[in-house]
Design a protein around this motif. Structure first.
Motif, short mmCIF file in Angstrom:
data_model
loop_
_atom_site.label_atom_id
_atom_site.label_comp_id
_atom_site.label_asym_id
_atom_site.label_seq_id
_atom_site.Cartn_x
_atom_site.Cartn_y
_atom_site.Cartn_z
N LEU A 308 0.84 -1.20 0.00
CA LEU A 308 0.00 0.00 0.00
C LEU A 308 0.87 1.25 0.00
O LEU A 308 1.95 1.27 0.61
N LEU A 312 -2.24 5.42 2.27
CA LEU A 312 -3.25 4.40 2.46
C LEU A 312 -2.90 3.49 3.63
O LEU A 312 -3.77 3.08 4.41
N GLY A 486 -11.16 4.90 1.07
CA GLY A 486 -10.40 4.23 0.02
C GLY A 486 -10.56 2.72 0.01
O GLY A 486 -10.09 2.05 -0.91
N PHE A 487 -11.23 2.18 1.06
CA PHE A 487 -11.38 0.72 1.17
C PHE A 487 -12.84 0.31 1.38
O PHE A 487 -13.12 -0.83 1.74
N ARG A 491 -13.86 -3.58 -3.21
CA ARG A 491 -12.66 -3.68 -4.04
C ARG A 491 -11.62 -2.74 -3.46
O ARG A 491 -11.87 -1.56 -3.25
N THR A 492 -10.43 -3.24 -3.18
CA THR A 492 -9.38 -2.44 -2.56
C THR A 492 -8.48 -1.82 -3.63
O THR A 492 -8.53 -2.18 -4.81
N PRO A 493 -7.59 -0.89 -3.23
CA PRO A 493 -6.62 -0.34 -4.18
C PRO A 493 -5.59 -1.36 -4.67
O PRO A 493 -4.85 -1.08 -5.61
N VAL A 494 -5.54 -2.54 -4.02
CA VAL A 494 -4.61 -3.58 -4.44
C VAL A 494 -5.32 -4.50 -5.43
O VAL A 494 -6.32 -5.15 -5.07
#
Length: 549
Positions: A308, A312, A486-487, A491-494
């Motif tokens: 991350l 984040l 952001g989470f 669906r996560t940023p990863v």
């Protein structure tokens, strides 16, 4: 081990009911799904197991009991749980009863008018105020429920339109909704009601935020859900829910692997491509991993540091799991005979079996005092909570002629100053002592007890800080901020990593909405990948990693 237990399109980590709901939807959509679970029994906090080794002839609901929001969902219909897989639920009415020391009581019926009629015995003024509050809460439910049933960051247009329509229809109540929701829990109750019996009934089972904190009044929205949908319990214990989900999952080609604690998320070229379980074995996820336990665990312990971006990472490092000063406690007691509630049932005289509802039996001031004691690190003199006799609903949970006693409270200290070994014993003795006045026979008939305090819940259910909510249930951690900015959209940023479970939108409890919404989000994303040709590339990459297949 069979290859089907070592790779799949989607690996779902965690076989709690939200993980199983998500897995069933994903499998039904045609994906190859493998669920991995740390414990030997799937179901998470909805497990129903023998009380072994203490009293193996008795079966206990290890954590949860009432399905408070399940009836607000379409899960049963979508997956055919009742129609095809044997799930049986019955509405409990009244779902809750406030028991007074003198033998009197107030039932919270599904019909508010019936509750108000009982309340007249204690306060005619409060009876009218209760119906006024219900009108406000019903308007709030109509506005808020559609948004609970959709993705919090990308809400469906239909949900938005329902909310807007509800705001137009309930515009006369919107100002009152704002005042009630912005107030503290205690302020809202004391503004509406004067009598202890209704104040206590509406505070004991809802210790979400500190009772004196602004924006805590929203907890009363539960009344609207109770009225509109009713509260149900599952025949055969809460474990009947995950059992039906597993039947649905396996019929659509999915699998469950137990005794496989996830120790790390496998990240390849910035994408989550599988999980590593205890012992070092790697399980490959061709399309992605969906986790269904504490998001703080996933993002701070299982996801390697450095994946991350720093900003984040800072957000997830500050996901609150023990910031309210209070924590959860659970108790099961096996009894060699039947509990009696004759004193309170005689007062009512209406034939109601008081062992079936979730009952509370402390007064309003004792409840506020307990919260203050917990914040100081002290075990309260009295520990208000909810109690029930599960065998009154389902006698198969114990040998013939015997009962089980179940108790939950959210009012134990988060950090007891004398340590958990002493606090656990003190809490348990206090609960049993206070309960004997209402549930006669607990002390004399007890043959075994199983208390779960904060560290025990953490160990048994792999929940950081033993929180049954996974993320502190404060108003600033709902919707687009649950579990962290952001989470919140599952669906996560990863790439390849999706979140579900009680720490995601909309809320904890037995409802399955986090699993349903996470699965829908993942299915939509994977279909977009298919259209873009990304799926073929992912399969090629996976094949190169794992060899022939």
């Amino acid at each position: 081990m069979d290859r089907s237990m070592r790779e799949a399109d989607v690996v779902v980590a965690g076989a709690g009911h939200n993980g199983l709901v998500a897995a069933a939807y994903l499998a039904k959509a045609g994906l190859d799904v493998l669920v991995v679970e740390a414990h030997t029994t799937p179901g998470g906090m909805t497990c129903t197991n023998p009380m072994a080794p203490e009293a193996p002839a008795y079966r206990i609901n290890e954590a949860s009991l009432q399905a408070s929001l399940f009836r607000t969902t379409t899960i049963d219909k979508d997956l055919g749980l009742s129609r095809r897989y044997g799930l049986r639920q019955r509405v409990i009415d009244p779902a809750h009863v406030q028991l007074n020391y003198d033998g009197s009581s107030l039932a919270l019926w599904r019909d508010p008018r019936r509750t108000a009629e009982e309340l007249k015995h204690f306060s005619p003024k409060d009876a009218g105020a209760l119906l006024d509050l219900y009108r406000v809460i019903d308007a709030a439910v109509a506005v808020g429920l559609p948004l609970m049933q959709t993705n919090p960051t990308r809400p469906a247009l239909s949900a938005v339109l329902k909310t807007v329509g509800a705001m137009v229809r309930g515009r006369r109540e919107l100002a009152a909704v704002g005042r009630w929701a912005a107030a503290s829990h205690a302020e809202a109750l004391e503004e509406y009601f004067e009598h202890d019996v209704i104040r206590a009934a509406l505070v004991i089972g809802l210790p979400f935020m500190p009772f004196n904190a602004d924006l805590g009044g929203w907890a009363l929205i539960y009344l609207g859900v109770l009225s509109k949908y009713g509260v149900a319990m599952f025949e055969g214990g809460t474990g009947a829910f995950p059992a039906a989900l597993i039947q649905c999952l396996t019929e659509h080609g999915g699998r469950v692997r137990t005794g496989a604690p996830v120790e790390e998320l496998v990240v390849t070229d910035g994408r989550v491509t599988g999980v590593r379980v205890k012992g070092g074995e790697e399980i490959t996820a061709r399309r992605g991993v969906l986790t269904a336990f504490s998001p703080a665990t996933v993002l701070t312990r299982l996801l390697p540091r450095g994946v991350l971006a720093p900003k984040l990472q800072n957000r997830v490092d500050h996901i609150p799991t023990k910031g309210r000063g209070i924590s959860d406690y659970k108790l099961n007691v096996a009894l060699s005979g039947r509990i009696s509630m004759a004193r309170h049932e005689k007062w009512r005289g209406d034939g109601l079996d008081l062992k079936v509802p979730c009952n509370s039996y402390h007064d309003y001031r004792q409840t506020l005092a307990a919260a203050r004691d917990c914040a100081r690190g002290d075990v309260p003199e009295h520990i208000p909570g909810l109690a029930i006799v599960p065998t009154a609903f389902d006698p198969s949970m114990a040998p013939d002629g015997c009962d089980m006693f179940w108790f939950w409270t959210g009012l134990t200290p988060a950090d007891p100053r004398d340590g958990w070994d002493r606090a656990r014993k003190q809490i348990t003795e206090t609960v049993i002592r206070d309960s004997e006045h209402y549930y006669q026979g607990i002390e004399s008939l007890e043959i075994a007890r199983r208390p779960l305090a904060q560290p025990d819940i953490a160990e048994r259910f792999f929940a950081i800080d033993g929180s049954v909510y996974h993320v502190d249930p404060i108003i600033t951690r709902f919707g687009p901020r649950r579990p962290a900015p952001g989470f919140a959209g599952y669906r996560t940023p990863v790439p390849g990593l999706f979140l579900s479970g009680s720490g995601t939108h909309p809320i904890a409890g037995i409802n399955g909405l986090p699993g349903q919404l996470a699965a829908r989000t993942m299915i939509k994303h994977l279909r977009r990948e298919d259209r873009d040709g990304r799926a073929k590339a992912l399969f090629a990459e996976t094949k190169a990693r794992v060899g022939n297949g």
